[in-house]
Motif scaffolding. Structure first.
Motif, PDB file in Angstrom:
ATOM      1  N   ARG A   1       0.977  -1.372   0.037  1.00 45.86           N
ATOM      2  CA  ARG A   1       0.035   0.050  -0.096  1.00 45.86           C
ATOM      3  C   ARG A   1       0.931   1.034  -0.102  1.00 45.86           C
ATOM      4  NH1 ARG A   1      -3.695  -2.980   3.049  1.00 45.86           N
ATOM      5  NH2 ARG A   1      -2.472  -2.144   4.992  1.00 45.86           N
ATOM      6  N   THR A   2       2.144   1.272   0.938  1.00 49.49           N
ATOM      7  CA  THR A   2       2.765   2.499   0.841  1.00 49.49           C
ATOM      8  C   THR A   2       3.476   2.691  -0.464  1.00 49.49           C
ATOM      9  OG1 THR A   2       3.329   1.985   3.197  1.00 49.49           O
ATOM     10  CG2 THR A   2       4.591   3.654   2.237  1.00 49.49           C
ATOM     11  N   ALA A   3       3.950   1.486  -1.154  1.00 53.80           N
ATOM     12  CA  ALA A   3       4.520   1.859  -2.545  1.00 53.80           C
ATOM     13  C   ALA A   3       3.554   2.451  -3.284  1.00 53.80           C
ATOM     14  CB  ALA A   3       5.074   0.290  -3.070  1.00 53.80           C
ATOM     15  N   ALA A   4       2.420   2.109  -3.522  1.00 58.38           N
ATOM     16  CA  ALA A   4       1.442   2.434  -4.252  1.00 58.38           C
ATOM     17  C   ALA A   4       1.014   4.097  -4.029  1.00 58.38           C
ATOM     18  CB  ALA A   4      -0.148   1.745  -4.046  1.00 58.38           C
ATOM     19  N   GLU A   5       0.861   4.093  -2.596  1.00 54.99           N
ATOM     20  CA  GLU A   5       0.497   5.602  -2.303  1.00 54.99           C
ATOM     21  C   GLU A   5       1.586   6.425  -2.541  1.00 54.99           C
ATOM     22  OE1 GLU A   5      -1.774   4.245   1.837  1.00 54.99           O
ATOM     23  OE2 GLU A   5       0.059   4.992   1.954  1.00 54.99           O
ATOM     24  N   VAL A   6       2.935   6.372  -2.437  1.00 53.10           N
ATOM     25  CA  VAL A   6       3.925   7.046  -3.137  1.00 53.10           C
ATOM     26  C   VAL A   6       3.737   7.242  -4.465  1.00 53.10           C
ATOM     27  CG1 VAL A   6       6.445   7.463  -2.926  1.00 53.10           C
ATOM     28  CG2 VAL A   6       5.486   6.570  -1.043  1.00 53.10           C
ATOM     29  N   ALA A   7       3.427   6.385  -5.212  1.00 45.87           N
ATOM     30  CA  ALA A   7       3.489   6.428  -6.513  1.00 45.87           C
ATOM     31  C   ALA A   7       2.276   7.492  -6.944  1.00 45.87           C
ATOM     32  CB  ALA A   7       3.315   5.057  -7.264  1.00 45.87           C
ATOM     33  N   ASP A   8       1.050   6.934  -6.112  1.00 45.37           N
ATOM     34  CA  ASP A   8      -0.100   7.885  -6.645  1.00 45.37           C
ATOM     35  C   ASP A   8       0.213   9.441  -6.262  1.00 45.37           C
ATOM     36  OD1 ASP A   8      -1.666   5.713  -7.518  1.00 45.37           O
ATOM     37  OD2 ASP A   8      -2.501   5.484  -5.262  1.00 45.37           O
ATOM     38  N   TYR A   9       0.844   9.621  -5.367  1.00 39.48           N
ATOM     39  CA  TYR A   9       1.209  11.050  -4.904  1.00 39.48           C
ATOM     40  C   TYR A   9       1.925  11.622  -6.012  1.00 39.48           C
ATOM     41  CZ  TYR A   9       4.638  14.818  -3.508  1.00 39.48           C
ATOM     42  OH  TYR A   9       5.252  15.757  -3.826  1.00 39.48           O
ATOM     43  N   VAL A  10       3.200  10.859  -6.549  1.00 35.40           N
ATOM     44  CA  VAL A  10       3.893  11.376  -7.617  1.00 35.40           C
ATOM     45  C   VAL A  10       3.155  11.794  -8.921  1.00 35.40           C
ATOM     46  CG1 VAL A  10       5.808  10.940  -9.279  1.00 35.40           C
ATOM     47  CG2 VAL A  10       6.102  10.365  -6.647  1.00 35.40           C
ATOM     48  N   LEU A  11       2.222  10.536  -9.136  1.00 35.91           N
ATOM     49  CA  LEU A  11       1.296  10.866 -10.332  1.00 35.91           C
ATOM     50  C   LEU A  11       0.537  11.895 -10.411  1.00 35.91           C
ATOM     51  CD1 LEU A  11       0.674   7.201 -11.340  1.00 35.91           C
ATOM     52  CD2 LEU A  11       2.301   8.730 -12.301  1.00 35.91           C
ATOM     53  N   ARG A  12      -0.086  12.387  -9.011  1.00 37.02           N
ATOM     54  CA  ARG A  12      -0.968  13.397  -8.721  1.00 37.02           C
ATOM     55  C   ARG A  12      -0.293  14.686  -8.826  1.00 37.02           C
ATOM     56  NH1 ARG A  12      -2.514  12.518  -3.544  1.00 37.02           N
ATOM     57  NH2 ARG A  12      -1.054  13.972  -2.862  1.00 37.02           N
ATOM     58  N   ASP A  13       0.845  14.750  -7.872  1.00 34.58           N
ATOM     59  CA  ASP A  13       1.308  16.321  -7.691  1.00 34.58           C
ATOM     60  C   ASP A  13       2.706  16.534  -8.544  1.00 34.58           C
ATOM     61  OD1 ASP A  13      -0.727  16.906  -6.056  1.00 34.58           O
ATOM     62  OD2 ASP A  13       0.089  16.391  -4.456  1.00 34.58           O
ATOM     63  N   LEU A  14       3.434  15.639  -8.910  1.00 35.21           N
ATOM     64  CA  LEU A  14       4.671  15.802  -9.603  1.00 35.21           C
ATOM     65  C   LEU A  14       4.869  15.330 -10.975  1.00 35.21           C
ATOM     66  CD1 LEU A  14       7.305  14.591  -6.831  1.00 35.21           C
ATOM     67  CD2 LEU A  14       6.314  16.801  -7.250  1.00 35.21           C
ATOM     68  N   ALA A  15       3.611  15.088 -11.660  1.00 32.13           N
ATOM     69  CA  ALA A  15       3.619  14.481 -12.932  1.00 32.13           C
ATOM     70  C   ALA A  15       3.613  15.715 -14.051  1.00 32.13           C
ATOM     71  CB  ALA A  15       2.423  13.584 -13.292  1.00 32.13           C
ATOM     72  N   ALA A  16       4.410  15.973 -15.019  1.00 33.19           N
ATOM     73  CA  ALA A  16       4.245  16.803 -15.875  1.00 33.19           C
ATOM     74  C   ALA A  16       3.360  16.451 -16.991  1.00 33.19           C
ATOM     75  CB  ALA A  16       5.746  17.291 -16.425  1.00 33.19           C
ATOM     76  N   PRO A  17       2.750  17.460 -17.839  1.00 29.41           N
ATOM     77  CA  PRO A  17       1.488  16.870 -18.816  1.00 29.41           C
ATOM     78  C   PRO A  17       2.343  16.091 -19.944  1.00 29.41           C
ATOM     79  CG  PRO A  17       1.550  19.277 -18.155  1.00 29.41           C
ATOM     80  CD  PRO A  17       2.852  18.882 -17.570  1.00 29.41           C
ATOM     81  N   ASP A  18       3.628  16.318 -20.395  1.00 35.08           N
ATOM     82  CA  ASP A  18       4.008  15.346 -21.002  1.00 35.08           C
ATOM     83  C   ASP A  18       4.532  13.927 -20.876  1.00 35.08           C
ATOM     84  OD1 ASP A  18       3.581  17.438 -22.982  1.00 35.08           O
ATOM     85  OD2 ASP A  18       5.660  18.258 -22.845  1.00 35.08           O
ATOM     86  N   GLY A  19       4.602  13.868 -19.294  1.00 36.45           N
ATOM     87  CA  GLY A  19       4.759  12.351 -19.011  1.00 36.45           C
ATOM     88  C   GLY A  19       5.951  12.209 -17.927  1.00 36.45           C
ATOM     89  N   ALA A  20       6.854  13.338 -18.059  1.00 41.75           N
ATOM     90  CA  ALA A  20       7.886  13.198 -17.274  1.00 41.75           C
ATOM     91  C   ALA A  20       7.583  13.593 -15.726  1.00 41.75           C
ATOM     92  CB  ALA A  20       9.027  13.977 -17.671  1.00 41.75           C
ATOM     93  N   PHE A  21       8.314  13.876 -14.682  1.00 38.63           N
ATOM     94  CA  PHE A  21       8.170  14.251 -13.478  1.00 38.63           C
ATOM     95  C   PHE A  21       9.001  15.341 -13.046  1.00 38.63           C
ATOM     96  CE2 PHE A  21       7.337   9.556 -13.993  1.00 38.63           C
ATOM     97  CZ  PHE A  21       6.020   9.623 -13.738  1.00 38.63           C
ATOM     98  N   TYR A  22       8.418  16.052 -12.167  1.00 39.89           N
ATOM     99  CA  TYR A  22       9.090  17.427 -11.790  1.00 39.89           C
ATOM    100  C   TYR A  22       9.802  17.126 -10.608  1.00 39.89           C
ATOM    101  CZ  TYR A  22       5.573  19.858 -14.356  1.00 39.89           C
ATOM    102  OH  TYR A  22       4.905  20.603 -15.447  1.00 39.89           O
TER     103      TYR A  22
END
Length: 700
Positions: A295-316
């Motif tokens: 769950r923790t692994a998925a939650e961290v990934a969800d945070y990144v996809l929600r708040d750190l994802a750039a529109p073109d697919g990379a991550f801030y």
């Protein structure tokens, strides 16, 4: 506005309105310093650095301090994330002179870039015996005018000391022999000696997560059956997940804990921390089956996809620690704020679950508690089937109370979203994105949720497509749509790591092909032909070519390249990568054997080198039941020293491409048209197995 207004780095733009006459790093600044016979005041930081903000407010935004700096120096600002080569050199200077380092990094240079003074944060004026910036400016100005020869001699001595290379590989007798299972055992004993039995983690305050230590412990347990190694790893992961270092409302990890209890974090959120921690929680789930880790692994990934994802697919790159001029304000709650957001009933549940107190549950040093709370879970509050709620993590086993708590979290997240957010650094870094690609592939393995695999693929496509020069060289940073700065070793190493992980999850040979291409480019650019190992940059602007192997908050590029070379050797059967890995291990044998616990990422590669390791080739049709069952048996198992290849029996072109990359797969086929897996080890392959149960039995 000063010269930084023309820059694109978010950190440099934060200082564009300072009265300090800042220059970006470049020839213009140093030519001016030579022409005007002035030293250079160099300030290095990053956009989400709390003490960088403090020093700016106290000094760089102050007209009087700016007047002094502008009169005495040519002033230069550097974003350490954009120019890690410059930061690395001058951080080594600071550590050599003071015994410590950190950001903001404050260095004074001669016009030829040789440093003669270094420190970190300085208040505006003298405080508690610590010199103020005003005092330092006056003292350095006097020394430059009156004792120039002494200053320059000191600068030369500092450069010589910092540039002094570690001993080269001894070669022959004693070099490679030192790196055997003995080093693994010594590292385990050192970690066990420093382990915090009560709180998890290692040492006292401050506490950094250091995921590579956890990964080493998991591998050591797998190799030796040492239960204490597994217990230390699991307890540390659980303690961090419960603590204030973890964002209990919006998920993701803060940078480190300022106390020994994992309660009071330094609130910035870095992409690399999310990547390394999501990966290790996923790995720990595969090793233990503990649902909380998945769950923790998925939650961290969800945070990144929600708040750190750039529109073109990379991550801030990161989110700041500060908002509204105060560190942590975005994340803190009073009991009254919980009541206002939730109503009295649910507020009571939240207060109990997250240990919120009317008077507050922490205090800043030297201050009384002011009613604010860092939300955290008490020890034992979350069992394996307890809290969570991360998408993709699976929630069917939650108790009724935990289901209600998940709903409470969602409400708190919506309310918190209305607060002024911390600053988001929208810089895209090739190395940190490489780590996130690897992490998302690992989270996919732990959860089976294809969202994470698709996100990893999009990020890989962005970096490979938008951060590559026309001649094929990788670029380090993409800022405001412009890719810039030639890549460093870590960019190649971390991206190759991500592509290899993505290949083994996605099983598209094109990913393996790009990993091989980038690895060969890295060898061509960064390999140290005299002593082995890789240099950080092949064209340093300051200092010499440095070879780093220490694994800190980020693992070293050499440590990651050791594992990359070994995995690629296993995946392809190509001896050239095995030989390079052997020379790399010999090059750093003395460093690692001298202090194994400081090189735990390197030791993870050594564990793979020592074996036993296995190659599993699955031949079949994607979507066919037996094929998918064989792949699922591999995906869901903890097999750190096993590599996986897939040869499609219904796609001759793809099968031929794989055979070009991994020639040993050329004659492997599905017996009688039925999907099968071949397990190979130490150059020998077993007979094909055509059932998941049979494959699991062999792997055990």
């Amino acid at each position: 506005m000063n010269r930084l207004a023309r820059e694109k780095s978010p950190y440099l733009l934060q200082h564009a309105g300072n009265p300090v006459d800042w220059h970006p790093w470049g020839d213009e600044a140093f030519e001016r310093a030579r022409r005007e016979d002035r030293p250079v005041f160099l300030s290095i930081g990053y956009s989400t650095c709390h003490w960088c903000h403090v020093m700016e407010r106290e000094s760089f935004a102050d007209e009087d301090v700016a007047r002094l700096l502008n009169a005495a120096f040519v002033c230069v600002k550097v974003d350490r994330e954009e120019r890690p080569d410059v930061d690395q050199h001058y951080m080594a200077v600071c550590q050599a002179l003071t015994g410590s380092g950190g950001w903001p990094l404050t260095v004074v240079l001669a016009p030829d870039k040789r440093a003669f003074f270094a420190g970190t944060y300085f208040p505006k004026s003298r405080r508690w015996g610590r010199p103020g910036l005003v005092d330092i400016v006056a003292a350095i100005g006097e020394a430059w005018r009156e004792r120039r020869r002494e200053v320059l001699r000191s600068a030369g001595e500092i450069l010589a000391a910092v540039g002094r290379e570690r001993p080269r590989a001894r070669g022959g007798a004693g070099a490679s022999e030192r790196l055997d299972e003995t080093a693994l055992g010594e590292a385990f004993r050192d970690l066990a000696a420093g382990y915090d039995e009560e709180r998890g983690g290692f040492g006292g305050a401050p506490k950094f997560p250091l995921p590579h230590r956890i990964g080493f412990l998991l591998r050591y347990w797998k190799r030796t059956g040492e239960e204490r190694a597994l217990a230390m790893a699991a307890a540390t992961l659980e303690a961090m997940r419960r603590g204030g270092i973890y964002d209990q409302v919006g998920f993701g990890f803060h940078r480190y804990s300022t106390d020994a209890d994992w309660l009071v974090p330094h609130f910035e959120k870095m992409l690399y921390d999310q990547a390394l921690l999501a990966e290790i929680y996923a790995e720990a789930f595969l090793a233990t089956g503990e649902p909380l880790f998945r769950r923790t692994a998925a939650e961290v990934a969800d945070y990144v996809l929600r708040d750190l994802a750039a529109p073109d697919g990379a991550f801030y790159a990161a989110e700041d620690a500060d908002s509204e001029g105060e560190e942590g304000r975005f994340y803190l709650w009073t009991v009254d704020e919980l009541r206002e957001a939730l109503g009295p009933g649910e507020a009571g549940l939240a207060a109990r679950a997250f240990n919120a107190e009317a008077g507050g549950n922490f205090a800043e040093p030297g201050r009384a508690r002011d009613g604010r709370n860092i939300l955290h879970r008490g020890r034992g509050a979350e069992s394996g089937s307890g809290a969570g709620g991360g998408a993709g993590a699976g929630g069917g086993d939650e108790s009724g109370a935990e289901s209600r708590l998940a709903a409470v979290r969602e409400k708190l997240l919506r309310v918190r979203g209305e607060r002024p957010r911390p600053f988001l650094d929208t810089k895209i870094l090739a190395d940190w994105n490489g780590l996130m690609i690897a992490a998302l592939a690992s989270v996919y393995r732990a959860t089976g949720d294809a969202r994470y695999l698709r996100a990893a693929g999009r990020a890989a496509d962005f970096v490979l497509g938008r951060m590559t020069a026309p001649d094929g060289r990788l670029l380090h940073a993409s800022i405001a749509g412009e890719a810039r700065v030639p890549a460093f070793l870590d960019d190649y190493a971390f991206l190759v790591k991500g592509l290899v992980a993505l290949y083994e999850a996605e099983l598209d040979a094109a990913r393996l092909e790009r990993a091989l291409e980038l690895t060969r480019r890295a060898i061509g650019r960064f390999w140290d032909g005299r002593g082995g190992g890789f240099v950080f940059t092949d064209a340093p602007e300051v200092g010499g070519k440095r070879r780093e192997v220490y694994d800190g908050a980020l693992p070293s590029g050499n440590s990651v390249m050791l594992a990359n070379l070994l995995r690629l050797a296993r995946l392809t059967g190509l001896a050239e990568f095995e030989e390079k890995a052997s020379r790399l291990a010999e090059a750093f044998a003395g460093d690692v054997a001298g202090h194994p616990a400081a090189h735990t990422e390197f030791l993870r590669g050594l564990d793979l080198a020592l074996g036993p390791s296995r190659e599993v080739v699955v031949v079949g049709r994607r979507g066919e039941v037996t094929t998918e069952e064989l792949l699922e048996a591999l995906r869901g198992a903890y097999l750190p020293n096993t590599v996986v290849l897939f040869k499609p029996s219904d796609d001759p072109a793809a099968a031929e491409k794989l055979a070009r990359l991994a020639p040993f797969t050329k004659d492997m086929d599905a017996g009688g048209g039925v999907a099968a897996a071949r397990v190979c080890s130490a150059g020998a392959c077993l007979r094909p197995v055509a059932s998941a149960a049979g494959l699991r039995a062999i792997l055990k």
